[in-house]
Design a protein around this motif. Sequence first.
Motif, short mmCIF file in Angstrom:
data_model
loop_
_atom_site.label_atom_id
_atom_site.label_comp_id
_atom_site.label_asym_id
_atom_site.label_seq_id
_atom_site.Cartn_x
_atom_site.Cartn_y
_atom_site.Cartn_z
N SER A 56 1.53 2.80 2.49
CA SER A 56 0.89 3.61 3.52
C SER A 56 0.89 2.83 4.82
CB SER A 56 -0.54 3.98 3.12
OG SER A 56 -1.35 2.83 2.98
N PHE A 57 0.67 3.54 5.93
CA PHE A 57 0.76 2.91 7.25
C PHE A 57 0.12 3.81 8.29
CE2 PHE A 57 4.38 5.55 6.44
CZ PHE A 57 4.54 6.27 7.60
N TYR A 58 -0.14 3.24 9.47
CA TYR A 58 -0.61 4.00 10.62
C TYR A 58 0.50 4.01 11.67
CZ TYR A 58 -5.42 3.84 8.86
OH TYR A 58 -6.54 3.99 8.11
N LYS A 81 0.81 -1.23 0.00
CA LYS A 81 0.00 0.00 0.00
C LYS A 81 0.84 1.27 0.00
CE LYS A 81 -3.61 0.10 2.62
NZ LYS A 81 -4.42 0.14 3.86
N GLN A 128 1.07 8.34 3.99
CA GLN A 128 1.60 7.81 2.74
C GLN A 128 3.12 8.02 2.71
OE1 GLN A 128 -0.30 6.31 0.30
NE2 GLN A 128 -2.11 6.55 1.57
N ARG A 177 -4.38 7.46 14.32
CA ARG A 177 -5.60 7.13 13.59
C ARG A 177 -5.58 7.65 12.16
NH1 ARG A 177 -10.38 8.38 18.09
NH2 ARG A 177 -9.64 6.90 19.67
N LYS A 178 -4.55 8.43 11.82
CA LYS A 178 -4.45 8.99 10.48
C LYS A 178 -3.46 8.18 9.67
CE LYS A 178 -3.28 13.22 7.98
NZ LYS A 178 -2.81 14.63 8.09
N GLU A 179 -3.92 7.70 8.52
CA GLU A 179 -3.06 6.91 7.65
C GLU A 179 -2.09 7.83 6.91
OE1 GLU A 179 -3.59 3.15 4.63
OE2 GLU A 179 -5.06 4.77 4.53
#
Length: 453
Positions: A266-268, A264, A277, A273-275
């Motif tokens: 992307s990650f947390y 992805k 990039q 709580r906000k992903e």
Amino acid sequence: MTEWDEYKTLLHSLQEDILVTNTDGTIVKVSEATGKVYDVDVDDLMGRSVYDLEKEGLFTPLATPMVIESKERVTFVQTVADGKKLLVTGLPVFDEEGELFRVVSYSHDVTELMEIKSGMEEMTVEMERVRKELNRLKNQSEEKFIGKSDGMRKVLAIADQVAGVDANVLLLGESGVGKTQLANMIHDKSERREGPFIEVNCGAIPEALFEAELFGYEGGSFTGATKGGRKGFAEMASGGTLFLDEVGELSLQNQVKVLKLIQKKSFYPVGGRKELQSDFRLISATNRQLDKSVEQKQFREDLYFRLNVVPIIIPPLRERKEDITPLIHSFLDHFTSRYNRKRVLSREVLHDLNGLEWRGNVRELINLVERLIVTSHNSIIEPDDLPDGYRKNINSYSEVNNFEESLNRTLERVEKERLARAKQKFKTTTKMAEALGISQPSVVRKLKKHRIN
């Protein structure tokens, strides 16, 4: 003037933010300064519940529940509606029977201090990145890739070709062959060369901390976490290269997290709580045979195929003997310059070093050359300057009067050495046979016997 009026006058004259609630959170007393801090009319605060005010976004978190729970002084950072940061202290007030019946809180604006602290933390992260970049450049200068051998020429050709694209690269080879340096070279020749090169040693990070190190974390997300949070390696690598060294050491649990990151981009962050990039190029490295680890269920097959888009196998130093002498000269130049000492190797030492197995590969060779430069007393380094372990190994190859092993073992060593040198000098087994005075089938059989490729 009534008693209450007197207390009220004294309260307002302090010019401090003071707020008093009862145990259900209702505001019973408040100073005029409090209204200025929260940008509201003081009269609008009287009789209101702090819990309702928190829901309306006036401030958070609250002193009242903290003091009620602990029944002692608490201090914390509170955020108000306009984004200011307040250092709030809450105090319990007990009645004559020792029961808690009031909570008094006061605050100081620490917005500027918090911004300075955040800036310092960002500076610390940036300094760490710069430190790693300097170490990368230092290592790059020390461990230049010498590609005289056919094996290394092929490796460097593939590295040059793959540097121009963002395909995932998996570097394979024994410890010390130069996987990190090759990853650096690919990064430096790529379109991302101006971006960061972030190295993550998967084998050195404790399993429990790996997620926090890779993805970063929000402030207070776990015990020992920095209050302001911290960027992870994945975020730091955006715009550049993320290098996962010793990727074969990852636990199965952490392999899942790396797989999702690769899929992805992307990650947390931990506790977030906000992903987020991150646009990075991935290079991985391991000294393990990952295909066998997959068969043994120790490494995820889906992650293996994600990493193994372009595999590059770096041969060990013992399989590229042509590179040993050029490497030695390169390291000699580097360390004589660094330590300002003029040193050269005698022919005997150079000859003997070419005959070693170098199980520690290029890293072992670098360490030995540096050690010789530092510890030798004369400008010409002779065999006596070599460490004991290396003298012992060399003698077992070159001395015919070595009685520490059987005659058959000595003959095998000599035979292997002669074959290896002939293999370096001659391109075909026919020419090797002519030089050694044996038949071509014998050459083939002996090369197979001694595993000389």
